[in-house]
Design an enzyme around this catalytic site. Structure first.
Site, short mmCIF file in Angstrom:
data_model
loop_
_atom_site.label_atom_id
_atom_site.label_comp_id
_atom_site.label_asym_id
_atom_site.label_seq_id
_atom_site.Cartn_x
_atom_site.Cartn_y
_atom_site.Cartn_z
N ARG A 65 6.26 53.61 -15.00
CA ARG A 65 4.98 54.26 -15.28
C ARG A 65 4.61 54.18 -16.77
O ARG A 65 4.53 53.11 -17.31
CB ARG A 65 4.99 55.71 -14.79
CG ARG A 65 5.48 55.90 -13.36
CD ARG A 65 4.62 55.23 -12.33
NE ARG A 65 5.00 55.64 -10.97
CZ ARG A 65 4.73 54.94 -9.89
NH1 ARG A 65 4.11 53.79 -9.98
NH2 ARG A 65 5.08 55.37 -8.69
N ASN A 95 2.36 47.50 -11.61
CA ASN A 95 1.19 48.23 -11.10
C ASN A 95 0.96 49.51 -11.90
O ASN A 95 1.08 50.63 -11.41
CB ASN A 95 1.33 48.53 -9.61
CG ASN A 95 2.57 49.33 -9.27
OD1 ASN A 95 3.60 49.21 -9.92
ND2 ASN A 95 2.49 50.15 -8.24
N LYS A 146 4.95 39.62 -9.83
CA LYS A 146 4.95 40.48 -8.65
C LYS A 146 3.69 40.21 -7.84
O LYS A 146 2.59 40.11 -8.41
CB LYS A 146 5.01 41.95 -9.06
CG LYS A 146 4.94 42.95 -7.89
CD LYS A 146 6.22 42.91 -7.05
CE LYS A 146 6.13 43.84 -5.84
NZ LYS A 146 6.10 45.26 -6.18
N HIS A 181 5.92 42.26 -2.37
CA HIS A 181 5.85 43.39 -1.42
C HIS A 181 5.20 42.83 -0.17
O HIS A 181 3.99 42.59 -0.14
CB HIS A 181 5.03 44.53 -2.01
CG HIS A 181 4.90 45.72 -1.08
ND1 HIS A 181 5.24 46.99 -1.48
CD2 HIS A 181 4.49 45.83 0.21
CE1 HIS A 181 5.03 47.83 -0.47
NE2 HIS A 181 4.57 47.14 0.57
N ASP A 310 13.84 50.95 -6.08
CA ASP A 310 12.39 51.14 -5.95
C ASP A 310 12.01 52.53 -6.46
O ASP A 310 11.27 53.27 -5.81
CB ASP A 310 11.92 50.94 -4.51
CG ASP A 310 10.40 50.82 -4.40
OD1 ASP A 310 9.74 50.80 -5.46
OD2 ASP A 310 9.89 50.78 -3.27
#
Length: 446
Positions: A65, A95, A146, A181, A310
């Site tokens: 984060r 992300n 990713k 993913h 994860d």
């Protein structure tokens, strides 16, 4: 000569076995491994009292984060959690806010992390809007790309196969992997619409939408592109029996693919999910027991290459949203992964060698993290000291992570990381962070 540090009276896992030895560390590297009489003089000596030393673990799937999502986790709290869990290298997912998907966003993220991190941190990037920028992102230090197939996150159109193929071909020439993913967006959104129409708002509805077929379809689509591009694709958090079967078939045919699963997909089932509720909601979700059994078989037979936590921290409010579709998915895992695996060692399901292979040797190989795979003279002095006999109960309220919850909260475990060294510096001692922010290293590929 006088070295920086000698660790005495240790049991170290080196060369595929545990040996009684001492370890000399100098200038952040392992200088010598051997018996105490041949150790050089040292500025500092620490008696490990017969505890086990492992190479510091590598967690290749972590969401640290920070930036616009610092309220969930930041570089300091996330890497403190890693150090507390015996993990000395983490690879950060892209992300974020802003999304890591350009030279500029990657450079800014690295610079921000530099003064905060306590362990080694490498960075993923999403694909940029311009394919010309892919090479520059790798040159800037991204360890991998990713691809999130559930919704558009980066600059690559995930709905168009030829766009994926073009990007994969460029990456193939740069020798970096693409971590995926794998859940099919079209199938998932269609299922969600059908389920949400009658206003279903429960965990069973979420499980139905994120079905096994959604994972399998995405894997098959990607393997078709891999055949054409010959790109190393790494499948993240595999959760289903048939998803793993498709990957195994691809491996048997010689395709350049690897895969991971997580402790929560191995150790939990929908029974736990129903009991814990949305606090345990992840994507892909925890599934029925037969899927976990298939994943364990994949671990035992070497088809599953690595384990990743994860680690995906959120606030409690985000995890307890009243509408299941609004719940932020993911659980924190940096502080529970190694203790849970050590519990499996004590229970006879895993060996110490399995842990080292799954969380040091293979991640270092896949992501080309040289000198971080094992306890060997000349390698980085990243190591974790564990007490295999230490019994305790997981208490999420005491996590170093900002996320004070866990599907494993209250579990009794046996085996605990008690000291973590990064580059020869003691970072964590008996659960306490004893180093300054910025003690970790920002790393690239190779």
């Amino acid at each position: 000569m006088i070295v920086d540090l000698v660790l005495t009276n240790a049991k170290a896992y080196t060369n595929k076995h545990v040996m009684d030895c001492s370890l000399a560390i100098n200038h952040s590297k392992i200088f010598k491994i051997g018996k105490e009489p041949i150790m050089p003089k040292a500025e500092t000596r620490i008696n490990l009292k017969n505890l086990l030393v492992l190479p510091g673990l590598i967690d290749a799937h972590v969401h640290l984060r920070d930036e616009g999502k610092a309220y969930k986790e930041d570089f300091y709290s996330g890497t403190a959690a890693a150090a507390a869990g015996g993990i000395t290298t983490v690879l950060d997912m892209p992300n974020n806010d802003p999304v890591t998907m350009s030279v500029e966003t990657l450079k800014n993220r690295m610079k921000l992390a530099e003064g905060k991190v306590l362990v080694n941190v490498g960075f993923y990037s999403e694909f940029p809007r311009s394919m010309k920028e892919i090479r520059e992102i790798v040159e800037e230090g991204a360890v991998a790309f990713k691809l999130f197939m559930v919704e558009q996150v980066g600059g690559l159109n995930i709905d168009v196969d030829h766009a994926l193929l073009e990007a994969f071909r460029i990456v193939s020439g740069l020798k970096v992997p693409v971590a995926v993913h794998a859940e099919d967006k079209t199938s998932l959104k269609k299922a969600e619409e059908e389920i949400r129409r009658p206003k279903r708002n429960d965990i069973e509805a979420f499980l139905k939408a994120h079905s096994e077929s959604v994972e399998v379809k995405a894997i098959k689509r990607l393997l078709n592109i891999v055949k054409q591009a010959n790109t190393h694709v790494h499948f993240c958090h595999i959760s289903t029996e048939n998803g793993l079967k498709v990957i195994i078939d691809g491996k048997k045919s010689g395709m350049p693919i690897t895969c991971e699963t997580t402790p929560h997909h191995l150790l939990l089932s929908v029974k736990d999910l129903r009991r814990k509720g949305t606090l345990a909601l992840t994507m892909p979700p925890i599934r029925e027991e037969h899927h976990a059994e298939a994943l364990w078989n994949g671990v035992f037979n070497g088809w599953i290459d690595i384990l990743g936590s994860d680690h995906a921290p959120h606030t409690l409010e985000e995890k307890k949203a009243k509408v299941v579709w609004d719940v932020k998915v993911g659980v924190p895992g940096l502080e529970t992964t190694l203790p849970l695996l050590l519990k499996e060692v004590n229970g006879g399901r895993l060996t110490i060698g399995d842990i080292v292979k799954l969380m040091a040797e293979k991640p270092a190989e896949i992501f080309n993290l040289k000198g971080r795979d094992s306890l060997k003279e000349g390698n980085n002095a990243d190591l974790v000291v564990v007490d295999l006999n230490r019994k305790y109960r997981v208490d999420a309220s005491k996590f170093h992570s900002k996320a004070k919850y866990s599907p494993f909260d209250g579990w009794n475990v046996e085996g605990k990381p008690v000291k973590t060294f990064v580059g020869g510096q003691l970072i964590m001692d008996e659960g306490e962070i004893v180093a300054e922010a910025g003690s970790g290293e920002i790393i690239g590929r190779g």
